[in-house]
Design an enzyme around this catalytic site. Structure first.
Site, PDB file in Angstrom:
ATOM      1  N   PHE A 147       0.862  -1.177   0.000  1.00  0.00           N
ATOM      2  CA  PHE A 147       0.000   0.000   0.000  1.00  0.00           C
ATOM      3  C   PHE A 147       0.897   1.224   0.000  1.00  0.00           C
ATOM      4  O   PHE A 147       1.599   1.500   0.977  1.00  0.00           O
ATOM      5  CB  PHE A 147      -0.935   0.056   1.208  1.00  0.00           C
ATOM      6  CG  PHE A 147      -1.850   1.254   1.149  1.00  0.00           C
ATOM      7  CD1 PHE A 147      -3.027   1.196   0.420  1.00  0.00           C
ATOM      8  CD2 PHE A 147      -1.507   2.448   1.762  1.00  0.00           C
ATOM      9  CE1 PHE A 147      -3.856   2.312   0.313  1.00  0.00           C
ATOM     10  CE2 PHE A 147      -2.323   3.566   1.670  1.00  0.00           C
ATOM     11  CZ  PHE A 147      -3.497   3.492   0.944  1.00  0.00           C
ATOM     12  N   ASP A 232       9.575   2.932   1.655  1.00  0.00           N
ATOM     13  CA  ASP A 232       8.383   3.718   1.992  1.00  0.00           C
ATOM     14  C   ASP A 232       8.167   3.617   3.498  1.00  0.00           C
ATOM     15  O   ASP A 232       7.631   2.630   3.998  1.00  0.00           O
ATOM     16  CB  ASP A 232       7.171   3.185   1.229  1.00  0.00           C
ATOM     17  CG  ASP A 232       5.902   3.985   1.514  1.00  0.00           C
ATOM     18  OD1 ASP A 232       5.869   4.734   2.512  1.00  0.00           O
ATOM     19  OD2 ASP A 232       4.919   3.846   0.758  1.00  0.00           O
ATOM     20  N   LYS A 261       2.804  11.453   6.810  1.00  0.00           N
ATOM     21  CA  LYS A 261       1.964  11.243   7.983  1.00  0.00           C
ATOM     22  C   LYS A 261       2.481  11.972   9.215  1.00  0.00           C
ATOM     23  O   LYS A 261       2.209  13.139   9.411  1.00  0.00           O
ATOM     24  CB  LYS A 261       1.747   9.750   8.224  1.00  0.00           C
ATOM     25  CG  LYS A 261       0.936   9.085   7.100  1.00  0.00           C
ATOM     26  CD  LYS A 261       0.447   7.718   7.499  1.00  0.00           C
ATOM     27  CE  LYS A 261      -0.255   7.022   6.322  1.00  0.00           C
ATOM     28  NZ  LYS A 261      -1.474   7.689   5.878  1.00  0.00           N
TER      29      LYS A 261
END
Length: 406
Positions: A147, A232, A261
């Site tokens: 993801f 990531d 984030k």
């Protein structure tokens, strides 16, 4: 004098969203109105312990005083210039982020998906300009069940049909191999490979942690093959796993790290591509950009986030409380939990499907005052703010035990 407008109830607000909001989410039926630390409060005043922390965007809790102060201070001075001009906050942000991550250069962006897209562009540009891959032939190897976001390019290499169905045609140039499989990865890498792009821990897939040595193997393989290792760390980074970056558990230094984030402190969207000078140095003016990337407000908040991480306090908290979480969850195995995976303050918990789906367990926990979110099947994710206390953590797992027993 007219009467003040009546505050709408949770039910009324949820109903009001239905006809005017696109249905791209299926939220739990809680309407948050206020928050502080690890706790949120709905419009009726009910309090909930937040055990999701905005998918790690709230690593430092809701409204951390140092981050709110940094935002307020910057709001009174300057919020946006665009990158058409310099601003007085960006250099400090970039210097400190490069130092924190052990990298040379920073490409500031806004959202995590933007960071991933930027990382893809940079890897391709490096492949053409430095590695000498023929134009238009660069490939990137990724892992199944990944993801990385939901843009059209990113869903092109997703294996989640919910994310893909109806959004083609898809962007070419990607090879998908099983996660945690070095042999499959080595077989996929060839002279056209620009990069291997993976999550050190697969979050959306259920907090899947690779075998010890996998990340070291990826680093060695990419170095031998003359391609980039792009990690990531948008969910796994910035303290979540007990280290600043999850790759540090194997003392690995990728060529490029993608961050987002928690970098915005739960206040503004802030993301970044950080990497070596050899890689990020391929960009020239006009080849990539972002109106809001590196804006003064984002840089001020991001610098304050880095300040919290520079002390090491939050990494230590995640490691120590993560051990508590692991112990507590171990007690539930065989008592409604069929298995779990955890690292630091991050866990994927597989509930016995006979007890309920992940969604059903999340709704039951909500009624107990605990907010979590399901992922696939009967798996729920736990990712509380790193400010959570040991008592709060134990209480949340006790609520899970109660829900499972019921």
């Amino acid at each position: 004098m007219s009467a003040p407008a009546r505050t709408r109830t949770s039910g009324e607000l949820i109903s009001a969203e239905e006809p005017v909001l696109a249905h791209n989410y299926h939220p739990l039926p809680v309407v948050v109105a206020r928050a502080e630390g690890a706790w949120v409060e709905d419009v009726e005043g009910r309090r909930y312990l937040d055990m999701l922390a905005g998918y790690s965007a709230l690593n430092f809790g809701h409204r951390h005083p140092a981050l709110v102060e940094a935002a307020h201070r910057q709001l009174d001075r300057l919020t946006l210039t665009s990158r058409a001009f310099h601003n007085d906050r960006l250099a400090d942000f970039a210097e400190r982020l490069a130092r924190l991550t052990g990298q040379d250069m920073v490409l500031p962006m806004n959202t995590g998906a933007e960071a991933v897209e930027s990382g893809i562009k940079v890897a391709r540009k490096w492949a053409y300009d430095v590695k000498g891959v023929p134009d238009g032939r660069a490939t990137i190897v990724v892992a199944a069940d990944n993801f990385h976001g939901r843009t059209t390019t990113i869903v092109s290499f997703s294996t989640d049909e919910t994310a893909r169905a109806g959004f083609g045609p898809f962007t070419p140039g990607f090879k998908v191999v099983p996660y945690n499989d070095l042999a499959a990865l080595e077989a996929a890498v060839d002279e056209t490979t620009a990069a291997v792009l993976i999550e050190p821990i697969q979050g959306e897939a259920g907090v899947l942690i690779p075998d010890e040595g996998y990340l070291t193997g990826v680093r060695e393989l990419t170095r031998r093959a003359g391609c980039l290792f792009v990690a990531d760390e948008i969910q796994s980074g910035l303290g979540r796993t007990g280290r600043t970056l999850a790759v540090e558990h194997e003392n690995v230094v990728p060529d490029v790290v993608l961050l987002g984030k928690a970098l915005g402190g739960g206040i503004v969207p802030v993301s970044a591509v950080v990497g070596s000078r050899e890689v990020l140095g391929v960009l020239r003016p006009g080849e990539h950009g972002s109106t809001f990337g590196g804006n003064p407000l984002a840089a001020a908040v991001g610098s304050a986030v880095i300040g919290l991480l520079e002390t090491g306090e939050f990494q230590r908290r995640a490691a120590g409380l993560g051990a508590v979480l692991r112990t507590e969850l171990t007690e539930l195995v065989g008592r409604g939990v069929v298995g779990f995976r955890s690292r630091g303050l991050w866990a994927g918990v597989d509930v016995d499907p006979a007890i309920g789906t992940g969604r059903e367990i999340s709704e039951r926990l909500m009624r107990e005052g605990i907010l979590v979110k399901d992922t696939h099947g009967s798996t729920i994710r736990l990712a509380p703010p790193l400010t959570v206390t040991e008592d709060e953590l134990r209480s949340a797992v006790a609520s899970l035990a109660k829900v499972l027993a019921a």
